[in-house]
Design an enzyme around this catalytic site. Structure first.
Site, PDB file in Angstrom:
ATOM      1  N   LYS A 297       0.673  -1.238  -0.196  1.00 35.49           N
ATOM      2  CA  LYS A 297      -0.001   0.097  -0.111  1.00 35.49           C
ATOM      3  C   LYS A 297       0.709   1.211  -0.058  1.00 35.49           C
ATOM      4  CE  LYS A 297      -3.797  -1.762   2.823  1.00 35.49           C
ATOM      5  NZ  LYS A 297      -5.000  -1.609   1.774  1.00 35.49           N
TER       6      LYS A 297
ATOM      7  N   ARG B 294     -10.473 -11.284   2.149  1.00 40.19           N
ATOM      8  CA  ARG B 294     -11.484 -12.429   1.473  1.00 40.19           C
ATOM      9  C   ARG B 294     -10.804 -13.959   1.437  1.00 40.19           C
ATOM     10  NH1 ARG B 294     -12.079  -8.911  -3.971  1.00 40.19           N
ATOM     11  NH2 ARG B 294     -11.469  -7.283  -2.240  1.00 40.19           N
TER      12      ARG B 294
HETATM   13  N1  BES Z   1      -8.108  -3.689   4.453  1.00 40.58           N
HETATM   14  C1  BES Z   1      -8.312  -3.256   3.353  1.00 40.58           C
HETATM   15  C2  BES Z   1      -9.347  -2.370   3.199  1.00 40.58           C
HETATM   16  C3  BES Z   1      -9.502  -1.163   3.738  1.00 40.58           C
HETATM   17  C4  BES Z   1      -8.998   0.071   3.393  1.00 40.58           C
HETATM   18  C5  BES Z   1      -9.979  -0.949   5.036  1.00 40.58           C
HETATM   19  C6  BES Z   1      -9.032   1.275   4.124  1.00 40.58           C
HETATM   20  C7  BES Z   1      -9.996   0.104   5.834  1.00 40.58           C
HETATM   21  C8  BES Z   1      -9.682   1.256   5.261  1.00 40.58           C
HETATM   22  C9  BES Z   1      -8.350  -4.510   2.335  1.00 40.58           C
HETATM   23  O1  BES Z   1      -7.672  -5.596   2.801  1.00 40.58           O
HETATM   24  C10 BES Z   1      -7.621  -3.878   1.064  1.00 40.58           C
HETATM   25  O2  BES Z   1      -6.660  -3.606   0.976  1.00 40.58           O
HETATM   26  N2  BES Z   1      -8.750  -3.980   0.143  1.00 40.58           N
HETATM   27  C11 BES Z   1      -8.408  -3.312  -1.078  1.00 40.58           C
HETATM   28  C12 BES Z   1      -8.972  -4.464  -2.135  1.00 40.58           C
HETATM   29  C13 BES Z   1      -8.181  -4.245  -3.772  1.00 40.58           C
HETATM   30  C14 BES Z   1      -6.926  -4.584  -3.892  1.00 40.58           C
HETATM   31  C15 BES Z   1      -9.199  -4.996  -4.533  1.00 40.58           C
HETATM   32  C16 BES Z   1      -8.977  -2.180  -1.559  1.00 40.58           C
HETATM   33  O3  BES Z   1      -9.982  -1.710  -1.179  1.00 40.58           O
HETATM   34  O4  BES Z   1      -8.184  -1.163  -1.995  1.00 40.58           O
HETATM   35 MN    MN Z   2      -5.647  -5.388   2.030  1.00 42.22          MN
END
Ligand code: BES
Ligand code: MN
Ligand code: ZN
Length: 487
Positions: free
Chosen positions: A264, A338
């Site tokens: 990230k 997931r």
């Molecule tokens: N934990 C994150 C989602 C999240 C983002 C929670 C911001 C709280 C605040 C999740 O694991 C994630 O990274 N999701 C990605 C999915 C994408 C790679 C399809 C996202 O939402 O960007």
């Molecule tokens: Mn994630």
């Protein structure tokens, strides 16, 4: 906090502050204040207190009554007052008393009785609002409201309502503590410890180590933990309060989500400690259920892990095999939640549950769609969905349903495996749930995405900024609704 019920008149109650809830038009129920009323009314109107929602006025009490001060708290328009108004009033009122260094109070229940609302809502909001997280600070908040006396006639039903309010607040605050904790002190092992601390009457807690998870075929869940030196812990809580098919609660428990190899951006990365808020909520619910010995059968599942990059980390393009034998192509290692939930859903099937609820900080797209106010809900069981709507209205933990049409499944087709773990940029709130639906199969299932609601950047009437503990009150209320029926 000590909570008592006393059937005495307001003017006779010895306390630092007497709390008087008031509706708009300053209709305060002042019958019990007797002769002091006229003097008091003058002071109130001089201060221009109108009784608007969450309006507060703290004034010295007239000399001829026993309370030292009077705290007026506005409830807004009489017709619109509901349990949530009262919770918010409780949060605001006790917050002001704490900040003024006042430690004992009495709550006049007269106005609330007029409105047919339980003072327990006020206490619930008060307890939630007084929460502070300062265990890493040398200077602690030492002030708090230590004791509150509810001025009304005692009854078994009020006792029960107050006990429920306390158990709920303690479940929510337990969850908040876990989520607010930094990831170095809230590893999967620490989550397991927190779960084990709930062992007790009717509650069995088991922790499956990596080896056992391998044996069960949880290749999807384990793939997330491969980059981390912290061992994964698959945590199972079994609360047996009734001989009925259980309700299974699954909470996403990624104790830190760096994104893995699909790392990230660094902006706000420290927030990813709250990626275990779903698991924390499940623990909060289990704690409250056990405290009240609810007559339900409940299973909590927390597939806890970190998601870090490293020499052993899962790579984009890797293919893993889930508990039900299906293969998953991992396109993006940041869609890890997931992967953990897929195996937990597969594992849940052995319980032959009457309902399965998963709660997860699953997608950034959830907060893009709904902001920080509303939980995204998707599921396959219509009656469970409508029960959730009622619980959301009652608890003010709002939900909004998103669609799960079959067409979205196309987005998850892989050229080389049975399914891939992301469906592309568009519709990703929905496709994340579609992925889960594949693994929930025939289970009566509902998914809650709390990515936008698990953390609050601003103080709310009874939710100080930081971890909100969202989901605990919502799902607990749902369990009460299912009680005797499904659960
Ligand atoms: N934990 C994150 C989602 C999240 C983002 C929670 C911001 C709280 C605040 C999740 O694991 C994630 O990274 N999701 C990605 C999915 C994408 C790679 C399809 C996202 O939402 O960007
Ligand atoms: Mn994630
Ligand atoms: Zn995540």
């Amino acid at each position: 906090m000590n909570i008592h019920i006393k059937n005495i008149r307001e003017n006779e109650c010895v306390c630092d502050a007497l709390i008087l809830p008031a509706v708009e038009g300053i209709s305060v129920n002042l019958k019990a204040l007797g002769a002091s009323v006229t003097a008091l009314m003058k002071r109130i109107s001089a201060a221009e207190f109108q009784g608007k929602k969450n309006e507060l006025l703290l004034i010295p009490a007239p000399a001829d009554i026993r309370p030292k001060r009077i705290l007026l708290v506005g409830l807004g328009k009489k017709e619109a007052v509901n349990p949530e108004t009262v919770r918010q009033a409780g949060g605001k009122a006790l917050g002001l008393l704490r900040n003024s260094g006042i430690s004992t109070a009495a709550l006049s229940a007269a106005m609330l009785s007029d409105l047919a609302l339980s003072p327990a809502y006020f206490i619930e909001g008060g307890l939630l609002g007084l929460y502070t997280y300062d265990c890493y600070k040398k200077e602690k908040e030492t002030r708090t409201v230590r004791a509150i006396t509810v001025l009304t006639s005692p009854s078994k039903s009020l006792d029960d309502q107050l006990r429920t309010a306390e158990a709920l607040a303690s479940g929510v605050c337990f969850a908040r503590d876990l989520v607010n904790a930094p990831s170095n002190d809230m590893t999967p092992s620490d989550m397991a410890k927190a779960a084990l601390s709930l062992k007790g009457k009717n509650m069995v807690v088991r922790v499956l180590e990596k080896k056992a998870c391998e044996k069960l075929g949880m290749g999807s869940y384990l793939s997330v933990s491969k980059g981390s030196a912290e061992p994964p812990k698959f945590i199972i809580l079994e609360y047996n309060g009734a001989a009925k098919p259980p309700v299974v609660l699954i909470g996403k428990s990624v104790t830190f989500d760096s994104g893995g190899i699909n790392i990230k951006p660094s902006d706000g990365l420290e927030k990813m400690k709250y990626d275990m808020a779903g698991g924390a909520a499940v623990l909060g619910i289990m704690k409250a259920a056990a405290a009240l010995q609810l007559p339900v059968n409940l299973i909590g599942i927390l597939p806890a892990t970190e998601n870090l990059p490293g020499g052993h980390a899962t790579r984009p393009g890797d293919i893993v095999t889930s508990i039900d034998g299906r293969t998953i192509e991992i396109i993006n290692t940041d869609a890890e939640g997931r992967l953990t939930l897929a195996d937990a859903l597969g594992f849940a099937k052995k319980y032959k549950p009457s309902a399965v609820i998963d709660i997860a900080t699953l997608t950034g797209a959830c907060s893009i769609a709904l902001g920080n106010e509303t939980i995204a809900l998707m599921g396959t069981d219509r009656s469970l969905v409508s029960a959730f709507r009622q619980s959301a209205d009652f608890t003010n933990e709002k939900v909004w349903e998103m669609p799960l049409y079959d067409e979205y499944l196309e987005y998850l087709k892989s050229d080389v495996a049975d399914i891939k773990n992301i469906g592309g940029r568009t519709g990703s709130l929905v496709t994340s749930a579609c992925f889960l639906k594949e693994f929930a199969g025939e289970l009566p299932w509902v998914h809650l995405d709390i990515a936008g609601t698990a953390w609050t950047e601003k103080d709310r009437p009874y939710t100080p900024k930081g971890a909100s503990g969202v989901g605990v009150r919502l799902i607990f209320d749902l369990l009460l609704r299912l009680k005797g029926k499904a659960a």
